[in-house]
Enzyme design. Sequence first.
Site, PDB file in Angstrom:
ATOM      1  N   LYS A 137     -23.795  81.607  57.341  1.00 40.99           N
ATOM      2  CA  LYS A 137     -23.044  81.215  56.203  1.00 40.99           C
ATOM      3  C   LYS A 137     -22.920  79.751  55.894  1.00 40.99           C
ATOM      4  CE  LYS A 137     -18.640  82.144  53.946  1.00 40.99           C
ATOM      5  NZ  LYS A 137     -17.241  83.059  53.878  1.00 40.99           N
ATOM      6  N   HIS A 276     -62.098 106.872  51.946  1.00 41.75           N
ATOM      7  CA  HIS A 276     -60.735 107.103  51.059  1.00 41.75           C
ATOM      8  C   HIS A 276     -59.730 108.024  51.749  1.00 41.75           C
ATOM      9  CE1 HIS A 276     -63.188 104.552  48.499  1.00 41.75           C
ATOM     10  NE2 HIS A 276     -64.023 105.648  48.343  1.00 41.75           N
TER      11      HIS A 276
END
Length: 528
Positions: A137, A276
């Site tokens: 922070k 695929h």
Amino acid sequence: MPVQRALLSVSDKTGLADFAKGLTALGIEVISTGGTAKALQEAGIPVTPVDQVTGFPEMMEGRVKTLHPAVHGAILADRRKPAHMQAIAEKNIAPIDLVVVNLYPFEQTVAKPGTTLDEAIENIDIGGPSMVRSAAKNHFAVGIVVDPADYAAVLQQLQANDRTLSDDLRSRLALKAFQHTAAYDAAIARYLESQGEGFLPERLTLTFDRAMSMRYGENPHQQAAFYRQKGYEGPTLADATLLSGLELSFNNIQDGDAAMKVAMEFDKPACAIIKHTNPCGCATADDLVTAFRRAKEGDPVSAFGGIVAVNKELDDATAAALCEKNQKWDIILAPSFAPEALERFRNRKSWGQTVRLIAVPNWESVREIKTRAVTDGDLDLKRVSGGLLVQEPDRIVLTRENLKAVSQAQPTPDQIEQMMLAWKLMRHVKSNAIVIVKDNMLVGAGAGQMNRVNSVRLALEQAGERAKGAVLASDAFFPFPDGPEAAILGGVAAIIEPGGSTKDETVIAKCDEYSVPLVFTGIRHFKH
């Protein structure tokens, strides 16, 4: 502002002594706690124990040691606000400019067999995350380090810049710190979910770590990366080793994963060829080279440039077959590669230096994973607009006891064997899925069609003459007899499907008309 005081409190002590020595060499005071302080003292590094800073001894077996204003005030004081600096000065609190913390090994603890709930709870860190969050922070003035991999970069900047860290580095370290505590809390939540609500709780908490960045996604204009899910214990391309060839792409990962899953279905030597994400060839045999040759025979046109996966160490004989003329492969994937096979691939002209050779560890875990209780690491996830569809994996295994012959004609033992193989393959084909199998190999497949009859026709077209005497499997019931009739007229000699249609009796009657065995399983395997 130069770093003058650093607080070190780590569970992972990798590189700790060398890093601390570097700090003290710069004249930075090192404050430490418990086992970290002891390790530094044993390494001959001067340390200020945290209880000297707080004026309060550790208590409750170390549960409370850093939760004190002398620690958090020193970290959180906003250097830009005179009132903050005055407040800590009045309490004789000196600022802490660098916090080096990693947390109790919660995930490693709960991963051990037999870990009790009490043991897991005891390994939930409280003070560590609090210090990490406080430093992150206040990162405009405080450096926060949660990963030993960052020690070198931090020390290098401190040495080069008169004990200061750049804004950019502090910002990046703060982001990493918040990611670290978020993942830690998620791991705790996952564990507690598993003790109560199970793997589909009211709020699903999952964590993923980036395994690799990619040049682009499915298309060049899309950014992409591959993330590994925390908690997944099975074989994955995230743990794979690229032994040779071009770097992996987004589509490579999808296709490689699909090929691996098909090959893993079998105990006998097996080869799967994928295009695929759908299998265009697959076969089992007594040896790997025969399995490959037969898999390729299934659809040699589609196989060209495809993805090959085998379920045993890829030997030199199979490598030689893969390297024959008029063949090209995009990926070759196996649990491991024989040294001579690797050498053969690398020396193959034209594509030998570009084909991706991938060794995936941990294949032996597949059998255990399929029989254990489902965990969140096993979940099947599908992204949709605004949300996530989550389901348990499709693990159900067809046994011969599940087979119910509903026709007058009964399947032969060989037909039953081919049905079992076809069923394993069919579950990896996109719905509507039809596969045709003969002599332990895939000879035809119809995938992703809007109606089941078209899937049958595509599979028959691919199979050609090989459909005669073959077995056909369907991932869901035939709603009308037209699909089975098309298959039978194309030469199919036996059919296996889930059953369950309101028109089942007409489908059975059509098979009886042609004296073709029809078997119901009562199991559906949609793969959308």
